[in-house]
Design a protein around this motif. Structure first.
Motif, PDB file in Angstrom:
ATOM      1  N   THR A  63      20.747  49.925  -9.861  1.00  0.00           N
ATOM      2  CA  THR A  63      19.913  48.726  -9.885  1.00  0.00           C
ATOM      3  C   THR A  63      19.525  48.408  -8.449  1.00  0.00           C
ATOM      4  N   ALA A  64      18.438  47.667  -8.303  1.00  0.00           N
ATOM      5  CA  ALA A  64      17.988  47.270  -6.967  1.00  0.00           C
ATOM      6  C   ALA A  64      17.321  45.902  -7.038  1.00  0.00           C
ATOM      7  N   GLU A  65      17.413  45.198  -5.925  1.00  0.00           N
ATOM      8  CA  GLU A  65      16.716  43.930  -5.738  1.00  0.00           C
ATOM      9  C   GLU A  65      15.882  44.080  -4.477  1.00  0.00           C
ATOM     10  N   VAL A  66      14.600  43.764  -4.565  1.00  0.00           N
ATOM     11  CA  VAL A  66      13.713  43.844  -3.409  1.00  0.00           C
ATOM     12  C   VAL A  66      13.240  42.427  -3.112  1.00  0.00           C
ATOM     13  N   ARG A  67      13.534  41.956  -1.896  1.00  0.00           N
ATOM     14  CA  ARG A  67      13.227  40.585  -1.524  1.00  0.00           C
ATOM     15  C   ARG A  67      12.559  40.542  -0.148  1.00  0.00           C
ATOM     16  N   ALA A  68      11.707  39.551   0.033  1.00  0.00           N
ATOM     17  CA  ALA A  68      11.167  39.258   1.360  1.00  0.00           C
ATOM     18  C   ALA A  68      12.218  38.430   2.092  1.00  0.00           C
ATOM     19  N   GLU A  69      12.412  38.693   3.354  1.00  0.00           N
ATOM     20  CA  GLU A  69      13.401  37.992   4.174  1.00  0.00           C
ATOM     21  C   GLU A  69      12.747  37.521   5.465  1.00  0.00           C
ATOM     22  N   ALA A  70      13.416  36.634   6.158  1.00  0.00           N
ATOM     23  CA  ALA A  70      12.957  36.149   7.467  1.00  0.00           C
ATOM     24  C   ALA A  70      11.522  35.627   7.380  1.00  0.00           C
ATOM     25  N   SER A  71      11.318  34.680   6.481  1.00  0.00           N
ATOM     26  CA  SER A  71       9.998  34.065   6.277  1.00  0.00           C
ATOM     27  C   SER A  71       8.917  35.091   5.952  1.00  0.00           C
ATOM     28  N   GLY A  72       9.295  36.110   5.183  1.00  0.00           N
ATOM     29  CA  GLY A  72       8.341  37.124   4.761  1.00  0.00           C
ATOM     30  C   GLY A  72       8.060  38.211   5.771  1.00  0.00           C
ATOM     31  N   ARG A  73       8.795  38.232   6.856  1.00  0.00           N
ATOM     32  CA  ARG A  73       8.548  39.232   7.899  1.00  0.00           C
ATOM     33  C   ARG A  73       9.259  40.560   7.642  1.00  0.00           C
ATOM     34  N   MET A  74      10.278  40.530   6.800  1.00  0.00           N
ATOM     35  CA  MET A  74      11.075  41.723   6.526  1.00  0.00           C
ATOM     36  C   MET A  74      11.178  41.936   5.023  1.00  0.00           C
ATOM     37  N   LEU A  75      11.481  43.153   4.655  1.00  0.00           N
ATOM     38  CA  LEU A  75      11.717  43.516   3.274  1.00  0.00           C
ATOM     39  C   LEU A  75      13.161  43.987   3.172  1.00  0.00           C
ATOM     40  N   ALA A  76      13.917  43.418   2.251  1.00  0.00           N
ATOM     41  CA  ALA A  76      15.301  43.838   2.021  1.00  0.00           C
ATOM     42  C   ALA A  76      15.385  44.514   0.660  1.00  0.00           C
ATOM     43  N   VAL A  77      15.942  45.711   0.647  1.00  0.00           N
ATOM     44  CA  VAL A  77      16.200  46.442  -0.588  1.00  0.00           C
ATOM     45  C   VAL A  77      17.713  46.550  -0.710  1.00  0.00           C
ATOM     46  N   ARG A  78      18.265  45.833  -1.670  1.00  0.00           N
ATOM     47  CA  ARG A  78      19.704  45.896  -1.955  1.00  0.00           C
ATOM     48  C   ARG A  78      19.874  46.691  -3.240  1.00  0.00           C
ATOM     49  N   TYR A  79      20.732  47.716  -3.206  1.00  0.00           N
ATOM     50  CA  TYR A  79      20.883  48.558  -4.386  1.00  0.00           C
ATOM     51  C   TYR A  79      22.351  48.821  -4.682  1.00  0.00           C
ATOM     52  N   GLN A  80      22.632  49.098  -5.957  1.00  0.00           N
ATOM     53  CA  GLN A  80      23.976  49.404  -6.421  1.00  0.00           C
ATOM     54  C   GLN A  80      23.914  50.694  -7.231  1.00  0.00           C
ATOM     55  N   TRP A  81      24.975  51.492  -7.116  1.00  0.00           N
ATOM     56  CA  TRP A  81      25.091  52.729  -7.854  1.00  0.00           C
ATOM     57  C   TRP A  81      26.572  53.063  -7.929  1.00  0.00           C
ATOM     58  N   SER A  82      26.961  54.229  -8.425  1.00  0.00           N
ATOM     59  CA  SER A  82      28.381  54.585  -8.481  1.00  0.00           C
ATOM     60  C   SER A  82      28.556  56.074  -8.231  1.00  0.00           C
ATOM     61  N   HIS A  83      29.760  56.419  -7.799  1.00  0.00           N
ATOM     62  CA  HIS A  83      30.127  57.823  -7.608  1.00  0.00           C
ATOM     63  C   HIS A  83      31.566  57.989  -8.070  1.00  0.00           C
ATOM     64  N   ASP A  84      31.788  58.931  -8.971  1.00  0.00           N
ATOM     65  CA  ASP A  84      33.124  59.147  -9.555  1.00  0.00           C
ATOM     66  C   ASP A  84      33.712  57.861 -10.113  1.00  0.00           C
ATOM     67  N   GLY A  85      32.860  57.039 -10.718  1.00  0.00           N
ATOM     68  CA  GLY A  85      33.319  55.808 -11.343  1.00  0.00           C
ATOM     69  C   GLY A  85      33.585  54.662 -10.379  1.00  0.00           C
ATOM     70  N   LEU A  95      16.901  47.140   5.335  1.00  0.00           N
ATOM     71  CA  LEU A  95      16.100  46.022   5.838  1.00  0.00           C
ATOM     72  C   LEU A  95      15.028  46.614   6.731  1.00  0.00           C
ATOM     73  N   LEU A  96      13.754  46.356   6.400  1.00  0.00           N
ATOM     74  CA  LEU A  96      12.693  46.980   7.182  1.00  0.00           C
ATOM     75  C   LEU A  96      11.518  46.041   7.385  1.00  0.00           C
ATOM     76  N   GLY A  97      10.768  46.332   8.422  1.00  0.00           N
ATOM     77  CA  GLY A  97       9.568  45.564   8.725  1.00  0.00           C
ATOM     78  C   GLY A  97       8.621  46.370   9.591  1.00  0.00           C
ATOM     79  N   ASP A  98       7.332  46.130   9.406  1.00  0.00           N
ATOM     80  CA  ASP A  98       6.300  46.791  10.205  1.00  0.00           C
ATOM     81  C   ASP A  98       6.037  45.988  11.473  1.00  0.00           C
TER      82      ASP A  98
END
Length: 154
Positions: free
Chosen positions: A34-56, A64-67
């Motif tokens: 699953t992932a959540e994509v949000r604007a951060e820092a008054s819309g100046r940055m993009l945050a992609v938070r994701y969850q997954w699993s390995h071996d249970g 966190l990225l920005g142009d």
């Protein structure tokens, strides 16, 4: 800094499949993600938070990225509880603008030289998101390490 224009529509909640490769040509290890994509820092940055699993075991990461359009580059910071432990990896690439962020960083691989890491994030359709990560050997050989394919959560 600003959110890459092409990814403005990626804001929201996502779910899909994560594939992990330890070696080129090996079978992928698959799991739900699953992932959540949000604007951060008054819309100046993009945050992609994701969850997954390995071996249970649950794993999670954040990108966190920005142009910086004046400088012509995209800057990012990445952390993942499986891939880089307690280390924050800085990445940079050309400004994404209307394109796809193509970010590169590196990590130590003692006793040898550092290895490279490449992350791309694209939205091929309104309800699709694709996160890819590549491992890069010291001689420049690149191999897909992670591919997370998401659909918009309804």
């Amino acid at each position: 800094m600003s959110v890459p224009a092409r990814l403005q529509a990626a804001l929201g909640d996502w779910e899909g499949r994560n594939q992990l490769w330890f070696e080129p040509g090996s079978d992928a290890i698959e799991c739900a993600t699953t992932a959540e994509v949000r604007a951060e820092a008054s819309g100046r940055m993009l945050a992609v938070r994701y969850q997954w699993s390995h071996d249970g075991k649950p794993c999670e990461g954040i990108l966190l990225l920005g142009d910086d359009l004046k400088a012509g580059r995209c800057d990012a910071a990445w952390a993942d509880s499986f891939h880089n432990g307690h280390r924050l990896m800085p990445l940079t690439g050309p400004a994404a603008g209307e394109g796809v962020p193509d970010l590169r960083g590196s990590y130590p691989a003692p006793p040898g030289p550092d290895w490279g890491w490449r992350i791309t994030l694209e939205q091929p359709g309104a309800d699709a998101l694709l996160l890819r990560m590549y491992n890069i050997t010291p001689d420049g050989t690149e191999a897909l390490a992670v591919e997370a394919s998401y659909s918009r959560r309804r």
